[in-house]
Design a protein around this motif. Sequence first.
Motif, PDB file in Angstrom:
ATOM      1  N   ILE A  72       0.831  -1.207   0.000  1.00 34.75           N
ATOM      2  CA  ILE A  72       0.000   0.000   0.000  1.00 34.75           C
ATOM      3  C   ILE A  72       0.864   1.254   0.000  1.00 34.75           C
ATOM      4  N   SER A  73       1.982   1.186   0.731  1.00 39.15           N
ATOM      5  CA  SER A  73       2.851   2.365   0.828  1.00 39.15           C
ATOM      6  C   SER A  73       3.428   2.765  -0.512  1.00 39.15           C
ATOM      7  N   THR A  87       0.288   5.541   4.851  1.00 43.57           N
ATOM      8  CA  THR A  87      -0.133   4.158   5.083  1.00 43.57           C
ATOM      9  C   THR A  87      -0.323   3.884   6.566  1.00 43.57           C
TER      10      THR A  87
END
Length: 410
Positions: free
Chosen positions: A368-369, A377
């Motif tokens: 996700i980051s 995140t």
Amino acid sequence: MELVLTRPQLVRWRTAVFAIFLASGLSIATWASRVPAIKSALGVDNVEIGFLLLGAGVASIVGLSIASAVLARFGAKRGMLGAMITFAIGVAIVGVGTDAVPSYGIVLLGLCLFGFGNGAVDVMMNIDGAAIEKQSNKTILPLFHAFFSFGTVIGAGVGALAAAAGINVLAHTVTMAGVVVVIALTTYPAVPARDLAEDPAPGERAGWRERLHTNLSAWREPRTYALGVIMLGMAFAEGGANDWLALGVVEGHGATEAVGAAGLTVFSVSMTVVRVLGGPLVDRFGRVNTLRILAVTAAVGLLLFILAPNLPLVFVGAALWGAGASLGFPLGMSAAADDPARAAARVSAAATIGYVAFLCGPPILGFISEQIGLLNTLFILVALIVASGIASPAARPIAGSTVGAGHPQR
């Protein structure tokens, strides 16, 4: 039949379980501290190291899941001995596959045995810790988990010294595996066989299938999942810090790698200190109030870590984050073990939920980051910590249990 122990027997049992927690942490740090040497000896890249980590993680979850069956068949006394010897052998095999017979497959086999044994012993040692709480009528599991942390610190320190001295992985891991086996054999006599952990008495062995059926019933109880939410949120908070806090300091706040490592150290020290001191806090205010306070502390600390305009406040945030995340997992374990007759099932189920988050959460956060940035995140962790706090009433002691109820002064 309720177990009755003399004071010296209880002290020996408690000391033995402290040593078992320490041995588990020691084994984890032993192999983890030599990852660079293992990578170099095998000539593998980070992707292949990732698959080794995945193998150990999957094996840990299998060990967690099968712990109920081991308890139902053999009881905690023999089960912990077998699990400790299993993960000790796994640690030694990692060394064999690194130096004696260099082989990626052998190292993977060693890590699978290590993960399986550690996952299984994790459930059993927490059940023993909860049983000791009931014998003592005090909250002790946070202190047991502090000894696990001490084990990781000792293991990492020995690993650093071994690497600096040029000691190869085989000699290091075999030596540390021997230490674990010695701990396993010396603690075995001090652990009582008892109904609290379903240790089968002579003539009762035929009923283990019924006990296993009872154990699996925990997955049909709503309270199991509520406790799982408490542990999931705090496991994400701890695992996320272990893997991403230092990088967050470097990439998010423009600090050096040394400062990033210092930030993780602040988090770890804060967590360990609260685990050492947390038992009396819980006995004073109760599990539910303590979990609520710590959820707020962790959320505020993490928000401060993300949004801080300068490094001193980043370090304050890391300290609050570590303190707040410190007791969610051990208190979830303690709550799951409130009913001795179903402790194995409930601890195994709740621990599985928590460890899946601990092992799988950080890689998910990494993915996700890449899309939204690392500090952004971490807001996901804030939301999970809040969910953990909201679920905290599930940790209220069940009828007949007094550990964790709190004793407010008047």
